[in-house]
Design a protein around this motif. Structure first.
Motif, PDB file in Angstrom:
ATOM      1  N   GLU A  23       0.841  -1.193   0.000  1.00  0.00           N
ATOM      2  CA  GLU A  23       0.000   0.000   0.000  1.00  0.00           C
ATOM      3  C   GLU A  23       0.876   1.243   0.000  1.00  0.00           C
ATOM      4  OE1 GLU A  23      -2.979   0.505   2.958  1.00  0.00           O
ATOM      5  OE2 GLU A  23      -3.994  -1.369   2.492  1.00  0.00           O
ATOM      6  N   PHE A  58      -2.612   0.719   6.376  1.00  0.00           N
ATOM      7  CA  PHE A  58      -1.712   1.833   6.124  1.00  0.00           C
ATOM      8  C   PHE A  58      -1.612   2.676   7.364  1.00  0.00           C
ATOM      9  CE2 PHE A  58      -3.599   6.096   5.519  1.00  0.00           C
ATOM     10  CZ  PHE A  58      -4.930   5.791   5.686  1.00  0.00           C
ATOM     11  N   HIS A  84      -4.565   6.563  -0.166  1.00  0.00           N
ATOM     12  CA  HIS A  84      -3.804   5.326  -0.054  1.00  0.00           C
ATOM     13  C   HIS A  84      -4.356   4.302  -1.021  1.00  0.00           C
ATOM     14  CE1 HIS A  84      -7.108   4.191   2.675  1.00  0.00           C
ATOM     15  NE2 HIS A  84      -6.720   2.932   2.591  1.00  0.00           N
ATOM     16  N   HIS A  86      -5.248   0.207  -2.212  1.00  0.00           N
ATOM     17  CA  HIS A  86      -5.625  -1.145  -1.802  1.00  0.00           C
ATOM     18  C   HIS A  86      -5.139  -2.098  -2.889  1.00  0.00           C
ATOM     19  CE1 HIS A  86      -9.207  -0.044   1.078  1.00  0.00           C
ATOM     20  NE2 HIS A  86      -8.024   0.240   1.581  1.00  0.00           N
ATOM     21  N   SER A  94     -11.710   0.259   4.370  1.00  0.00           N
ATOM     22  CA  SER A  94     -11.911  -0.925   5.198  1.00  0.00           C
ATOM     23  C   SER A  94     -12.372  -0.499   6.588  1.00  0.00           C
ATOM     24  CB  SER A  94     -10.579  -1.684   5.322  1.00  0.00           C
ATOM     25  OG  SER A  94      -9.640  -0.854   5.984  1.00  0.00           O
ATOM     26  N   ASP A  97      -9.663   1.317   8.151  1.00  0.00           N
ATOM     27  CA  ASP A  97      -9.602   2.717   7.696  1.00  0.00           C
ATOM     28  C   ASP A  97     -10.593   3.578   8.477  1.00  0.00           C
ATOM     29  OD1 ASP A  97      -7.724   2.024   5.794  1.00  0.00           O
ATOM     30  OD2 ASP A  97      -9.205   1.784   4.195  1.00  0.00           O
TER      31      ASP A  97
HETATM   32 ZN   LIG Z   1      -7.439   1.157   3.294  1.00  0.00          ZN
END
Ligand SMILES: [Zn+2]
Length: 140
Positions: A23, A58, A84, A86, A94, A97
């Protein structure tokens, strides 16, 4: 809504493709104006996690974030969001996140499949922090 130039979109995609299968992450610098975020510069940051965790997480180290914020300040810009990638996954934030995000900022997530950035979407957190809502990207 977030306004991003074609050049900045290309820079973010290139960063995601360069760091594949890991990532990538970075800052979006610019200005907040009447509910619109205008991105004027991207600021690439390396991924701080250990190799094995890099594929699905990340994290920006505090000192890297501080360096980015200092750079923004010196150039009269604000941090308006984060981007960022994936790797081999969808361009949707996610649960991780969501748990590590803040309201107000924009979160651009890129899907990078087999070295190619195939999708790029922007997200904003609901003010009660329960979910992300997709945000329109105005390219310019
Ligand atoms: Zn993410």
């Amino acid at each position: 809504m977030i306004s991003v130039s074609d050049e900045q979109l290309a820079q973010m995609r290139a960063h995601g493709e360069r760091d594949y299968p890991y990532e990538c992450c970075g800052l979006m610098l610019g200005r907040f104006a009447n509910g619109l975020k205008q991105v004027l510069e991207t600021y690439a940051i390396s991924n701080a996690r250990e190799e094995e965790a890099k594929r699905n997480r990340f994290l920006i180290r505090p000192e890297e974030l501080m360096r980015g914020e200092k750079y923004a300040r010196e150039n009269g810009l604000d941090v308006v969001g984060f981007y960022h990638s994936h790797p081999d996954d969808v361009a949707v934030p996610s649960q991780y996140d969501l748990e590590h995000a803040w309201p107000t900022y924009s979160y651009i997530v890129m899907s990078v499949e087999k070295t190619r950035a195939v999708d790029l979407r922007s997200w904003e957190m609901e003010s009660d922090r329960t979910r992300f809502n997709e945000e329109e990207i105005m390219s310019r």
